[in-house]
Design a protein around this motif. Structure first.
Motif, short mmCIF file in Angstrom:
data_model
loop_
_atom_site.label_atom_id
_atom_site.label_comp_id
_atom_site.label_asym_id
_atom_site.label_seq_id
_atom_site.Cartn_x
_atom_site.Cartn_y
_atom_site.Cartn_z
N GLU A 171 0.83 -1.21 0.00
CA GLU A 171 0.00 0.00 0.00
C GLU A 171 0.86 1.26 0.00
O GLU A 171 0.57 2.24 -0.70
N GLU A 172 1.94 1.24 0.78
CA GLU A 172 2.84 2.39 0.81
C GLU A 172 3.53 2.59 -0.53
O GLU A 172 3.75 3.71 -0.98
N SER A 173 3.85 1.49 -1.20
CA SER A 173 4.46 1.58 -2.52
C SER A 173 3.52 2.19 -3.54
O SER A 173 3.94 2.99 -4.39
N LEU A 174 2.22 1.84 -3.46
CA LEU A 174 1.25 2.42 -4.40
C LEU A 174 1.19 3.95 -4.28
O LEU A 174 1.04 4.65 -5.28
N VAL A 175 1.33 4.45 -3.06
CA VAL A 175 1.33 5.91 -2.86
C VAL A 175 2.54 6.55 -3.54
O VAL A 175 2.43 7.57 -4.21
N VAL A 176 3.70 5.92 -3.40
CA VAL A 176 4.90 6.43 -4.07
C VAL A 176 4.71 6.42 -5.58
O VAL A 176 5.06 7.38 -6.29
N GLN A 177 4.13 5.36 -6.10
CA GLN A 177 3.93 5.22 -7.54
C GLN A 177 3.04 6.33 -8.10
O GLN A 177 3.37 6.95 -9.12
N GLU A 178 1.92 6.57 -7.44
CA GLU A 178 1.01 7.59 -7.97
C GLU A 178 1.58 9.00 -7.79
O GLU A 178 1.42 9.87 -8.66
N GLU A 179 2.29 9.23 -6.70
CA GLU A 179 2.91 10.54 -6.50
C GLU A 179 3.99 10.79 -7.55
O GLU A 179 4.12 11.90 -8.07
N TYR A 180 4.76 9.76 -7.86
CA TYR A 180 5.81 9.89 -8.86
C TYR A 180 5.21 10.15 -10.24
O TYR A 180 5.66 11.06 -10.97
N ALA A 181 4.21 9.37 -10.64
CA ALA A 181 3.60 9.54 -11.96
C ALA A 181 2.99 10.94 -12.10
O ALA A 181 3.15 11.60 -13.13
N ALA A 182 2.29 11.39 -11.07
CA ALA A 182 1.71 12.73 -11.11
C ALA A 182 2.79 13.80 -11.19
O ALA A 182 2.64 14.82 -11.89
N TYR A 183 3.89 13.57 -10.49
CA TYR A 183 4.98 14.55 -10.45
C TYR A 183 5.60 14.76 -11.83
O TYR A 183 5.81 15.90 -12.26
N ILE A 184 5.86 13.67 -12.55
CA ILE A 184 6.49 13.84 -13.85
C ILE A 184 5.53 14.47 -14.87
O ILE A 184 5.95 15.26 -15.72
N VAL A 185 4.25 14.14 -14.76
CA VAL A 185 3.28 14.77 -15.66
C VAL A 185 3.22 16.27 -15.42
O VAL A 185 3.25 17.07 -16.37
N GLN A 186 3.15 16.66 -14.17
CA GLN A 186 3.07 18.09 -13.86
C GLN A 186 4.37 18.82 -14.23
O GLN A 186 4.33 19.98 -14.64
N SER A 187 5.50 18.14 -14.14
CA SER A 187 6.77 18.75 -14.54
C SER A 187 6.81 18.99 -16.04
O SER A 187 7.29 20.02 -16.51
N VAL A 188 6.30 18.03 -16.82
CA VAL A 188 6.24 18.22 -18.27
C VAL A 188 5.28 19.35 -18.62
O VAL A 188 5.58 20.19 -19.48
N LEU A 189 4.13 19.40 -17.95
CA LEU A 189 3.19 20.49 -18.20
C LEU A 189 3.82 21.85 -17.91
O LEU A 189 3.61 22.82 -18.65
N LYS A 190 4.63 21.90 -16.87
CA LYS A 190 5.24 23.17 -16.47
C LYS A 190 6.38 23.58 -17.40
O LYS A 190 6.50 24.76 -17.75
N ASN A 191 7.19 22.62 -17.82
CA ASN A 191 8.44 22.95 -18.51
C ASN A 191 8.47 22.63 -19.99
O ASN A 191 9.46 22.97 -20.66
N CYS A 192 7.42 22.00 -20.52
CA CYS A 192 7.44 21.61 -21.94
C CYS A 192 6.16 22.04 -22.67
O CYS A 192 5.65 21.32 -23.54
N GLN A 193 5.65 23.21 -22.32
CA GLN A 193 4.42 23.69 -22.97
C GLN A 193 4.59 23.82 -24.48
O GLN A 193 3.72 23.42 -25.25
N LEU A 194 5.71 24.37 -24.91
CA LEU A 194 5.95 24.56 -26.34
C LEU A 194 5.99 23.22 -27.06
O LEU A 194 5.40 23.06 -28.14
N GLU A 195 6.67 22.25 -26.47
CA GLU A 195 6.78 20.93 -27.10
C GLU A 195 5.44 20.22 -27.15
O GLU A 195 5.10 19.58 -28.15
N LEU A 196 4.66 20.30 -26.07
CA LEU A 196 3.33 19.69 -26.07
C LEU A 196 2.43 20.32 -27.12
O LEU A 196 1.68 19.62 -27.82
N ASN A 197 2.52 21.63 -27.27
CA ASN A 197 1.73 22.32 -28.30
C ASN A 197 2.19 21.94 -29.69
O ASN A 197 1.37 21.80 -30.62
N THR A 198 3.50 21.77 -29.87
CA THR A 198 4.03 21.33 -31.17
C THR A 198 3.43 20.00 -31.57
O THR A 198 3.12 19.76 -32.74
#
Length: 431
Positions: free
Chosen positions: A233-260
């Motif tokens: 159960e503790e591992s599942l929390v790490v997994q979802e926090e990690y996945a959400a973190y990388i998605v939000q980092s891409v949204l923050k830092n790769c707007q131009l690339e995502l729009n491309t």
């Protein structure tokens, strides 16, 4: 003269700069030439006006060919019409090398042709965007795990055993012994976790799986953490926090690339914890409701099944507690059932399939030995792994994320072959 890069031109609005570039494309009229320039950090339009430069410079702008290399000088201007936000009023061109007969033209090309020319296809704006997103996922991965007390460990690529216990391995000779290219660093990472508590690796793995689907590569990269004193159960929390973190980092830092890439940003903006969970049992029932009458309890899920399950959710979903027979020997049994194990697959939305697989690991010596024997695995090969359960064994868990599938999902590209610089496929070892 200020020498800079395209990514840094925002610092020099109204100033003259010099940039080393390649010509990606161009168009011109009688009095003006528009040069699409790239330098590896980004793309910018260079504008050359005939009555503002010498005849020699204007002719150079009109005759320079696709993918020629050059130094350009010019004044940086804001341009609200440009996705990048800036353009360069070019007043100087210094040719470095004139390219001739560049094979990838602005017209449409077939996929096999582009794959044959992957070393050049990487230069395109689309491929550039995908690689930048891949880089951001890697960067934010290190950031996440470093910020959460994990230690980076590099497991061996040449191994004498198979973590998954399968035949899908690349065999080689290691002097007088048999060896295999690693399909996972997990077993060695478990040893490291017993020394350092929380560890992770990020490196290449290999699967000799004869698959041609859009989700499969022969060589791919995996991020794998292992955590001592951590239950499922503790591992599942790490997994979802990690996945959400990388998605939000891409949204923050790769707007131009995502729009491309034309990515629907609203889909990614929904990726926040917690993620929904569904048991394997309920997943089978859901598939029956959706018309998949062929699937029975004990069957593994294929791509159509994972896609159908994911359609019920707008963010990644965990499928937990798979049948014991479907999973590798090292997974901890469920405390209340002997027919399922404490594991989970994280299924990405929009049809991208499994991106994370994880479990609690067996920490009891006798049970692990029994599982090895049931899978007909040689005890002498796994003796060191068993010894981890003899000397201070503790509950521990871990998981693995497939980088290329994750890049495909976040960037919205259809096939994983575009998410790695030089894909290795069933029929491709070139370039």
């Amino acid at each position: 003269m200020i020498k800079t890069t395209i990514a840094e031109v925002h610092k020099y609005v109204g100033e003259e700069v010099k940039i080393g570039v390649w010509l990606a494309n161009k168009r011109s009229s009688g009095k003006i030439a528009f040069l699409q320039l790239r330098d590896g950090t980004g793309f910018i339009q260079g504008v050359v006006v005939k009555n503002e430069v010498s005849e020699e410079i204007f002719q150079a702008a009109k005759t320079v060919t696709q993918e020629s290399s050059l130094y350009v000088t010019g004044v940086v201007q804001k341009d609200e019409r440009s996705p990048f936000g800036y353009e360069l009023n070019v007043n100087g061109i210094e040719l470095i090398q004139l390219a001739t007969d560049y094979p990838i033209t602005p017209k449409e090309h077939g996929t096999e042709f582009l794959m044959d020319n992957r070393h050049l296809w990487l230069r395109s704006k689309r491929q550039h965007a995908v690689m930048k997103i891949r880089n951001e996922i890697i960067r934010s991965t290190y950031e996440f795990f470093n910020n959460n007390g994990f230690v980076k460990i590099d497991p061996p690529i040449l191994t004498g055993s198979a973590p998954e216990g399968t035949t899908e391995l690349f065999h080689t000779k290691y002097f007088e012994e048999d060896a295999f290219l690693s399909q996972s660093g997990q077993l060695h990472l478990e040893a490291a976790a017993m020394a350092l508590g929380k560890v992770f690796s990020f490196g290449p793995t290999f699967r000799a799986e004869k698959s041609k689907t859009r989700r499969h590569l022969i060589e791919f990269w995996m991020m794998e953490p292992e955590m001592a004193f951590t239950n499922h159960e503790e591992s599942l929390v790490v997994q979802e926090e990690y996945a959400a973190y990388i998605v939000q980092s891409v949204l923050k830092n790769c707007q131009l690339e995502l729009n491309t890439l034309g990515r629907d940003l609203s889909k990614l903006e929904q990726i926040k914890t917690p993620f929904p969970r569904i048991t394997y049992d309920d997943a089978v029932k859901l598939l029956h409701e959706k018309g998949f009458d062929d699937i029975q309890w004990g069957d593994d899920f294929g791509a159509p099944h994972e896609t159908a399950i994911a359609e019920s959710y707008d963010k990644p979903v965990f499928i937990v507690n798979y049948p014991t027979g479907l999973k590798p020997f090292y997974m901890q049994p469920h405390p209340d059932r002997d027919d399922v194990v404490l594991c989970a697959d994280m299924i990405a939305p929009e049809g991208y399939g499994e991106i994370i697989g994880g479990s609690e690991r067996i920490h009891d010596y006798d049970l692990l030995k029994k599982r090895l024997e049931e899978h007909n695995l040689p005890l002498e090969t796994y003796n060191w792994y068993l010894e981890l359960r003899k000397y201070g064994s503790v509950p521990h868990s871990g998981f693995g994320l497939g980088l290329e599938r994750t890049v495909a999902w976040i960037s919205g590209v259809e096939h994983v072959r575009e998410t790695i610089p030089f894909p290795r496929l069933l029929n491709r070892l070139y370039p």
